[in-house]
Design a protein around this motif. Structure first.
Motif, short mmCIF file in Angstrom:
data_model
loop_
_atom_site.label_atom_id
_atom_site.label_comp_id
_atom_site.label_asym_id
_atom_site.label_seq_id
_atom_site.Cartn_x
_atom_site.Cartn_y
_atom_site.Cartn_z
N GLN A 105 -70.48 42.16 -5.76
CA GLN A 105 -70.57 40.92 -6.53
C GLN A 105 -70.85 41.18 -8.00
O GLN A 105 -70.37 40.45 -8.86
CB GLN A 105 -71.62 39.99 -5.92
N ASP A 106 -71.60 42.23 -8.31
CA ASP A 106 -71.91 42.51 -9.71
C ASP A 106 -70.66 42.82 -10.53
O ASP A 106 -70.55 42.43 -11.69
CB ASP A 106 -72.94 43.64 -9.85
N LEU A 107 -69.68 43.47 -9.92
CA LEU A 107 -68.41 43.73 -10.62
C LEU A 107 -67.66 42.42 -10.86
O LEU A 107 -67.15 42.19 -11.95
CB LEU A 107 -67.54 44.71 -9.83
N ILE A 108 -67.60 41.58 -9.84
CA ILE A 108 -66.90 40.30 -9.98
C ILE A 108 -67.61 39.44 -11.03
O ILE A 108 -66.96 38.85 -11.90
CB ILE A 108 -66.83 39.55 -8.63
N ALA A 133 -67.31 36.87 -16.22
CA ALA A 133 -68.01 36.51 -17.45
C ALA A 133 -67.27 37.02 -18.69
O ALA A 133 -67.10 36.29 -19.67
CB ALA A 133 -69.43 37.06 -17.43
N GLU A 134 -66.79 38.25 -18.63
CA GLU A 134 -66.08 38.81 -19.79
C GLU A 134 -64.74 38.13 -20.02
O GLU A 134 -64.37 37.87 -21.16
CB GLU A 134 -65.89 40.32 -19.61
N LEU A 135 -64.02 37.83 -18.95
CA LEU A 135 -62.73 37.16 -19.10
C LEU A 135 -62.91 35.77 -19.69
O LEU A 135 -62.17 35.38 -20.61
CB LEU A 135 -62.01 37.08 -17.74
N LEU A 136 -63.90 35.02 -19.22
CA LEU A 136 -64.16 33.70 -19.77
C LEU A 136 -64.65 33.78 -21.21
O LEU A 136 -64.26 32.97 -22.05
CB LEU A 136 -65.17 32.95 -18.90
N GLY A 171 -57.88 34.18 -0.59
CA GLY A 171 -58.63 34.07 0.66
C GLY A 171 -60.08 33.66 0.47
O GLY A 171 -60.59 33.59 -0.65
N LEU A 172 -60.74 33.40 1.59
CA LEU A 172 -62.11 32.87 1.56
C LEU A 172 -63.10 33.83 0.90
O LEU A 172 -63.98 33.40 0.17
CB LEU A 172 -62.57 32.53 2.97
N ARG A 173 -62.99 35.12 1.19
CA ARG A 173 -63.91 36.09 0.58
C ARG A 173 -63.80 36.05 -0.94
O ARG A 173 -64.80 36.05 -1.65
CB ARG A 173 -63.61 37.49 1.10
N ALA A 174 -62.57 36.02 -1.44
CA ALA A 174 -62.35 35.97 -2.89
C ALA A 174 -62.88 34.67 -3.47
O ALA A 174 -63.53 34.67 -4.52
CB ALA A 174 -60.87 36.13 -3.21
N GLU A 175 -62.61 33.58 -2.79
CA GLU A 175 -63.06 32.27 -3.28
C GLU A 175 -64.58 32.22 -3.40
O GLU A 175 -65.13 31.77 -4.40
CB GLU A 175 -62.55 31.17 -2.35
N LEU A 176 -65.27 32.71 -2.38
CA LEU A 176 -66.73 32.71 -2.41
C LEU A 176 -67.26 33.60 -3.53
O LEU A 176 -68.16 33.19 -4.28
CB LEU A 176 -67.28 33.19 -1.06
N ALA A 177 -66.70 34.79 -3.70
CA ALA A 177 -67.17 35.71 -4.74
C ALA A 177 -66.94 35.14 -6.13
O ALA A 177 -67.81 35.23 -7.01
CB ALA A 177 -66.48 37.06 -4.60
N VAL A 178 -65.78 34.52 -6.36
CA VAL A 178 -65.49 33.95 -7.68
C VAL A 178 -66.36 32.72 -7.92
O VAL A 178 -66.86 32.53 -9.04
CB VAL A 178 -63.98 33.64 -7.83
N GLU A 179 -66.59 31.91 -6.91
CA GLU A 179 -67.49 30.76 -7.08
C GLU A 179 -68.89 31.22 -7.45
O GLU A 179 -69.53 30.65 -8.33
CB GLU A 179 -67.54 29.91 -5.81
N ARG A 180 -69.37 32.27 -6.79
CA ARG A 180 -70.68 32.83 -7.13
C ARG A 180 -70.71 33.34 -8.57
O ARG A 180 -71.68 33.13 -9.29
CB ARG A 180 -71.04 33.96 -6.18
N ALA A 181 -69.65 34.01 -8.97
CA ALA A 181 -69.57 34.54 -10.33
C ALA A 181 -69.57 33.40 -11.36
O ALA A 181 -70.20 33.52 -12.42
CB ALA A 181 -68.33 35.41 -10.49
N LEU A 182 -68.86 32.34 -11.05
CA LEU A 182 -68.82 31.19 -11.97
C LEU A 182 -70.18 30.52 -12.07
O LEU A 182 -70.59 30.09 -13.15
CB LEU A 182 -67.74 30.20 -11.53
N ARG A 183 -70.89 30.42 -10.94
CA ARG A 183 -72.25 29.86 -10.98
C ARG A 183 -73.18 30.75 -11.80
O ARG A 183 -73.98 30.26 -12.60
CB ARG A 183 -72.80 29.68 -9.57
#
Length: 159
Positions: A106-109, A114-117, A135-147
């Motif tokens: 998750q730290d990489l994601i 954050a850097e891309l935004l 997929g669901l794993r990607a969606e969850l990881a990106v949602e966490r990163a956005l939060r």
């Protein structure tokens, strides 16, 4: 300086690997192949990506293997790729989604999102859409990163 592998495809079924020194952990791919996932993040200088293996997306049916390579099978379209000098790489939004789908930390994601935004190179909606398609794993990881990114921006404004 970091060392990366230079992947040169001679045909659809043979390749050779050469060592090369690069300043940004770059991976090069000759011909019509591309760099995905953590390797693409390193090419785009996003996050804390420093992959131990070179990740490549190859067409379905590609059979050659090499211990230094992590191969991913997929057909990618031109709109999912970015041209570089001598090779193509998956675009940053797709690279983040694929990396998240692979279960990378998750730290990489978080750092890549954050850097891309921060660069203004993608929107939150683009990241979410790509993650949903991955997929669901990607969606969850990106949602966490956005939060996490939202919380960081908010704390900077308040502090």
């Amino acid at each position: 300086m970091s060392i990366a592998a230079f992947i040169a495809f001679r045909s659809s079924s043979t390749f050779r690997v050469k060592s090369m020194i690069s300043s940004g952990g770059r991976c090069g791919v000759r011909g019509s192949r591309w760099c995905p996932t953590p390797t693409a993040l390193a090419v785009h200088d996003l996050g804390i990506a420093n992959p131990a293996e070179i990740h490549l997306t190859v067409p379905p049916g590609f059979r050659r293997r090499h211990p230094a390579l992590a191969l991913h099978m997929a057909e990618l379209t031109d709109d999912q790729l970015e041209e570089r000098e001598g090779f193509r790489v998956t675009k940053p939004v797709r690279a983040i989604a694929e990396t998240a789908a692979d279960g990378t930390g998750q730290d990489l994601i978080d750092s890549a999102v954050a850097e891309l935004l921060d660069r203004g190179a993608a929107t939150k909606n683009q990241l979410l859409r790509a993650a949903q398609q991955a997929g669901l794993r990607a969606e969850l990881a990106v949602e966490r990163a956005l939060r996490a990114e939202h919380a960081q921006v908010r704390s900077m404004r308040l502090g």
